[in-house]
Design a protein around this motif. Structure first.
Motif, PDB file in Angstrom:
ATOM      1  N   LYS A   1       0.716   8.666   0.681  1.00 50.33           N
ATOM      2  CA  LYS A   1       0.313   9.716  -0.280  1.00 50.33           C
ATOM      3  C   LYS A   1       1.493  10.415  -0.939  1.00 50.33           C
ATOM      4  O   LYS A   1       1.328  11.028  -2.004  1.00 50.33           O
ATOM      5  CB  LYS A   1      -0.605  10.737   0.404  1.00 50.33           C
ATOM      6  CG  LYS A   1       0.012  11.510   1.547  1.00 50.33           C
ATOM      7  CD  LYS A   1      -1.022  12.455   2.149  1.00 50.33           C
ATOM      8  CE  LYS A   1      -0.462  13.223   3.332  1.00 50.33           C
ATOM      9  NZ  LYS A   1      -1.477  14.146   3.907  1.00 50.33           N
TER      10      LYS A   1
ATOM     11  N   ALA B   1       0.845  -1.194   0.000  1.00 49.67           N
ATOM     12  CA  ALA B   1       0.000   0.000   0.000  1.00 49.67           C
ATOM     13  C   ALA B   1       0.879   1.243   0.000  1.00 49.67           C
ATOM     14  O   ALA B   1       1.871   1.326   0.729  1.00 49.67           O
ATOM     15  CB  ALA B   1      -0.922   0.001   1.215  1.00 49.67           C
ATOM     16  N   SER B   2       0.498   2.204  -0.805  1.00 50.36           N
ATOM     17  CA  SER B   2       1.311   3.408  -0.982  1.00 50.36           C
ATOM     18  C   SER B   2       0.862   4.531  -0.053  1.00 50.36           C
ATOM     19  O   SER B   2      -0.335   4.786   0.113  1.00 50.36           O
ATOM     20  CB  SER B   2       1.199   3.877  -2.435  1.00 50.36           C
ATOM     21  OG  SER B   2       1.796   5.150  -2.600  1.00 50.36           O
TER      22      SER B   2
ATOM     23  N   ASP C   1      -1.025  -4.937  -5.351  1.00 50.29           N
ATOM     24  CA  ASP C   1      -1.301  -3.585  -4.864  1.00 50.29           C
ATOM     25  C   ASP C   1      -2.653  -3.572  -4.162  1.00 50.29           C
ATOM     26  O   ASP C   1      -3.629  -4.144  -4.664  1.00 50.29           O
ATOM     27  CB  ASP C   1      -1.366  -2.593  -6.032  1.00 50.29           C
ATOM     28  CG  ASP C   1       0.009  -2.164  -6.496  1.00 50.29           C
ATOM     29  OD1 ASP C   1       0.825  -1.752  -5.643  1.00 50.29           O
ATOM     30  OD2 ASP C   1       0.270  -2.213  -7.711  1.00 50.29           O
ATOM     31  N   VAL C   2      -2.717  -2.904  -3.006  1.00 49.68           N
ATOM     32  CA  VAL C   2      -3.991  -2.715  -2.311  1.00 49.68           C
ATOM     33  C   VAL C   2      -4.024  -1.314  -1.717  1.00 49.68           C
ATOM     34  O   VAL C   2      -2.989  -0.670  -1.549  1.00 49.68           O
ATOM     35  CB  VAL C   2      -4.207  -3.745  -1.178  1.00 49.68           C
ATOM     36  CG1 VAL C   2      -4.270  -5.162  -1.718  1.00 49.68           C
ATOM     37  CG2 VAL C   2      -3.142  -3.608  -0.110  1.00 49.68           C
ATOM     38  N   ASP C   3      -5.238  -0.844  -1.415  1.00 45.72           N
ATOM     39  CA  ASP C   3      -5.371   0.382  -0.640  1.00 45.72           C
ATOM     40  C   ASP C   3      -5.048   0.050   0.814  1.00 45.72           C
ATOM     41  O   ASP C   3      -5.283  -1.077   1.274  1.00 45.72           O
ATOM     42  CB  ASP C   3      -6.794   0.938  -0.744  1.00 45.72           C
ATOM     43  CG  ASP C   3      -7.135   1.391  -2.157  1.00 45.72           C
ATOM     44  OD1 ASP C   3      -6.212   1.813  -2.879  1.00 45.72           O
ATOM     45  OD2 ASP C   3      -8.326   1.313  -2.524  1.00 45.72           O
ATOM     46  N   GLU C   4      -4.566   1.032   1.550  1.00 42.64           N
ATOM     47  CA  GLU C   4      -4.157   0.748   2.928  1.00 42.64           C
ATOM     48  C   GLU C   4      -5.299   0.203   3.772  1.00 42.64           C
ATOM     49  O   GLU C   4      -5.080  -0.668   4.625  1.00 42.64           O
ATOM     50  CB  GLU C   4      -3.573   1.994   3.594  1.00 42.64           C
ATOM     51  CG  GLU C   4      -2.969   1.671   4.948  1.00 42.64           C
ATOM     52  CD  GLU C   4      -2.425   2.868   5.700  1.00 42.64           C
ATOM     53  OE1 GLU C   4      -1.731   2.665   6.717  1.00 42.64           O
ATOM     54  OE2 GLU C   4      -2.696   4.011   5.282  1.00 42.64           O
ATOM     55  N   ASP C   5      -6.526   0.673   3.527  1.00 42.57           N
ATOM     56  CA  ASP C   5      -7.638   0.199   4.367  1.00 42.57           C
ATOM     57  C   ASP C   5      -8.017  -1.254   4.089  1.00 42.57           C
ATOM     58  O   ASP C   5      -8.870  -1.816   4.771  1.00 42.57           O
ATOM     59  CB  ASP C   5      -8.858   1.114   4.237  1.00 42.57           C
ATOM     60  CG  ASP C   5      -9.420   1.181   2.821  1.00 42.57           C
ATOM     61  OD1 ASP C   5      -8.972   0.410   1.946  1.00 42.57           O
ATOM     62  OD2 ASP C   5     -10.331   1.997   2.583  1.00 42.57           O
ATOM     63  N   GLN C   6      -7.371  -1.862   3.087  1.00 44.22           N
ATOM     64  CA  GLN C   6      -7.600  -3.277   2.806  1.00 44.22           C
ATOM     65  C   GLN C   6      -6.568  -4.193   3.477  1.00 44.22           C
ATOM     66  O   GLN C   6      -6.693  -5.419   3.423  1.00 44.22           O
ATOM     67  CB  GLN C   6      -7.579  -3.525   1.288  1.00 44.22           C
ATOM     68  CG  GLN C   6      -8.707  -2.828   0.534  1.00 44.22           C
ATOM     69  CD  GLN C   6      -8.586  -3.022  -0.965  1.00 44.22           C
ATOM     70  OE1 GLN C   6      -7.501  -2.881  -1.539  1.00 44.22           O
ATOM     71  NE2 GLN C   6      -9.693  -3.349  -1.605  1.00 44.22           N
TER      72      GLN C   6
END
Length: 273
Positions: free
Chosen positions: A143, A140-141, A165-170
């Motif tokens: 900002k 997760a990246s 790749d995932v969003d941090e909330d995942q």
């Protein structure tokens, strides 16, 4: 991509060693460009002897020398470590965390303090099969992390398996599925092997049959790309042995139990975060 870059691991535990082993064995980076900071002298000596990398007991020394910092410390001490090194971490360094449950915002805030600096922070969730270069890592990246920063992170963790790749909330869901998942599979291996012994097989034979069956099935699923239901049907003939076994698994609630395990582990990860 990693040419002329120096990678430093703060913490020399199992995950750090797995990454060092993968990077060195795959020649992803020159061994002279890998550093590990670890408080335990015995661990430092073991890592240096085994991989010929540079080791130190001083986090400050490592941070000064390295372009990429991989934080491989326990979540409980992450903030203490970041506060200790923050005056040495500039916006030119890429910071990658493998610590479960520590949000990017916490790491960024600890590094930033009262300054207005922007830091490239990437958070990852690898799993223990990375120890044998068969892991999977969700990335997760932050900002302020660039596309190149993310490419570098993927390249590092591809040395010990595959990446997504995932969003941090995942990441909590990732923790519940692939982070905790090896334990579920080990329990399944143990159960199947016990069943083989119950039916008259020796423990050695039962273990071999179980482990190779799971390994081969996973490889078949990965290489064919077929839906697991399709692959299951390939093994299941009318009124045969497999459908009788599958019926028993359905009666025992295997599907719902596995789904509940992932859900409970995900919720626990959120609580800890």
């Amino acid at each position: 991509m990693l040419k002329n870059k120096k990678i430093g691991f703060i913490g020399g535990g199992n995950m750090a060693e797995a990454l060092v082993k993968g990077l060195v064995s795959a020649s992803v980076i020159n061994v002279k460009s890998v550093f590990v900071s670890e408080p335990s002298k015995s661990k430092r000596d073991a890592l240096h002897t085994k991989y010929k990398i540079k080791v130190t007991g001083d986090n400050h020394e490592l941070v000064k020398k390295c372009d990429i910092l991989i934080l491989a410390v326990k979540p409980q001490i992450m903030k203490v470590v970041l506060l200790d090194i923050r005056t040495l971490v500039g916006s030119d360094k890429l910071v990658i965390s493998v610590a479960a449950g520590v949000p990017i915002s916490i790491m960024d805030g600890a590094l930033r303090g009262d300054s207005k600096k922007k830091f490239s922070v990437v958070r990852t969730m690898p799993n223990t099969p990375a120890l044998v270069q068969e892991g999977v890592t969700a990335i997760a990246s932050g900002k302020h992390a660039s596309k190149m920063d993310m490419k570098i992170a993927h390249r590092i963790f591809e040395a010990v398996g595959c990446t997504v790749d995932v969003d941090e909330d995942q990441l909590d869901a990732v923790t519940g599925l692939s982070g905790s998942g090896p334990a579920y599979i080990f329990m399944l291996i143990e159960s199947l092997s016990d069943a083989g012994v119950k039916m008259g097989l020796s423990r050695e034979v039962a273990n071999t049959l179980t482990i190779q069956t799971i390994l081969g099935s996973a490889k078949l699923a990965r290489e064919t790309g077929k839906h697991p239901g399709q692959l299951k049907d390939m093994v299941t003939s009318p009124a045969g042995t497999t459908i009788a076994g599958l019926h028993a698994l359905e009666e025992g609630g295997l599907r719902s139990t596995m789904m509940n395990a992932v859900e409970d582990a995900t919720l626990r990860s959120r609580e800890l975060g």
